[in-house]
Design an enzyme around this catalytic site. Structure first.
Site, short mmCIF file in Angstrom:
data_model
loop_
_atom_site.label_atom_id
_atom_site.label_comp_id
_atom_site.label_asym_id
_atom_site.label_seq_id
_atom_site.Cartn_x
_atom_site.Cartn_y
_atom_site.Cartn_z
N LYS A 51 0.83 -1.20 0.00
CA LYS A 51 0.00 0.00 0.00
C LYS A 51 0.87 1.25 0.00
O LYS A 51 0.58 2.22 -0.72
CB LYS A 51 -0.92 -0.01 1.22
CG LYS A 51 -2.04 -1.04 1.12
CD LYS A 51 -2.72 -1.27 2.46
CE LYS A 51 -3.76 -2.39 2.35
NZ LYS A 51 -4.23 -2.88 3.65
N GLN A 95 -4.91 -2.03 10.10
CA GLN A 95 -4.65 -3.32 9.47
C GLN A 95 -5.04 -4.46 10.42
O GLN A 95 -4.58 -4.51 11.54
CB GLN A 95 -3.17 -3.43 9.09
CG GLN A 95 -2.82 -4.67 8.29
CD GLN A 95 -3.38 -4.64 6.88
OE1 GLN A 95 -3.30 -3.63 6.18
NE2 GLN A 95 -3.97 -5.74 6.45
N ASP A 118 -11.61 1.39 4.45
CA ASP A 118 -11.86 -0.05 4.37
C ASP A 118 -13.36 -0.33 4.19
O ASP A 118 -13.74 -1.42 3.79
CB ASP A 118 -11.38 -0.75 5.64
CG ASP A 118 -10.03 -1.45 5.44
OD1 ASP A 118 -9.68 -1.71 4.27
OD2 ASP A 118 -9.36 -1.74 6.44
#
Length: 282
Positions: A51, A95, A118
């Site tokens: 990312k 995460q 997300d």
């Protein structure tokens, strides 16, 4: 048989996204993405590194906040609150997975839904299902972007999804419905699964079992999207679909690796840029 090449799509979309970032910078706005990583989970570290690489390539301001696995829940929640109020950060993610002593649901709930890139916050999930999404789960969004790139028309098509996770199965279903597809969600408890799958014009497989789907599940000419990331008996990376077994049956198929994976990060950075454009427009 045509390959749904996620790397090719990602590369093509990178050009457009780079231009969008350049236009924002002319307005003195730099899109900002932050990632909170807790501990040293190897897979998570790889995801975060990918990312970071992609965001920086496009000119996005990337911040990594890395905590030891011993971080307290309150410390993590305090950092989330800071990011919620940081105007230079358009979107951020925590995460997963998190250590056992931290309540993942509480952490997800703490993220400002306007910065939840997300798409996991409950109100964002609800907004997606009523057809008014603010942010979209990256894997599901990436799948739709890839199908759109290859001009796969979903209107009126039978779509079967194998897998009902909150990350893939459910959001893909909602987004396919928004494209006027007729959607069936199946899973490990579904009876006559292969018969149902074989009716699909578009088959999305995210069940987490290596080479689970063979040609008995696939209608002639179907489009197959393989979301799996598994390892075969030789330890080689493979998907949930037995590629070699189905390749002569399908019209299009996404490979593993090189299919859905690159599109997930593409969708994530695209969304950060979109949020920054919203900031630029007031």
């Amino acid at each position: 048989m045509e390959i749904l090449d996620g790397k090719k799509v990602a590369s093509a979309l990178d050009e457009k996204m780079t231009d969008r970032v350049a236009n924002l910078k002319k307005q003195n706005i730099t899109p900002g993405l932050a990632v909170i990583l807790v501990g040293d989970n190897k897979a998570s570290s790889i995801y975060v590194r990918n990312k970071k690489r992609r965001a920086e390539k496009l000119g996005i301001n990337f911040q990594l906040i890395h905590f030891d696995a011993s971080v307290t829940e309150n410390e993590l929640l305090e950092k989330i609150d800071q990011l919620n109020h940081d105007d230079s950060i358009d979107g951020f993610i925590v995460q997963l997975p998190l250590p056992d002593h931290i309540d993942e649901d509480k952490v997800i709930d703490a993220i400002d839904s306007k910065k939840d890139v997300d798409g996991f916050a409950p109100n964002n999930v609800g907004s997606l299902w009523i057809g008014e999404p603010h942010t979209l789960p990256a894997t599901a969004s990436g799948i739709l972007m890839m199908l759109d790139f290859y001009n796969v028309d979903l209107d009126g098509k039978n779509v079967v999804i194998i897998g009902r996770s909150n990350i893939v199965g459910k959001p893909v279903a909602a987004m396919m419905l928004a494209k006027n597809a007729t959607v069936t969600i199946t899973h490990s408890h579904t009876k006559n699964l292969s018969e149902i799958a074989k009716r699909a014009d578009v088959l999305v497989v995210a069940i987490g079992q290596a080479k689970f789907v063979n040609k008995d599940f696939v209608k002639d000419g179907a489009v197959v999207v393989d979301v799996g990331m598994d390892h075969d008996e030789n330890g080689k990376l493979c998907g949930d679909v037995d590629f070699d077994n189905v390749k002569d049956t399908v019209s299009m198929i996404s490979p593993v690796p090189g299919g859905v994976g690159p599109m997930t990060i593409t969708a994530l950075v695209d969304q950060v840029i979109t949020l920054a454009e919203g900031r630029a427009n007031g």
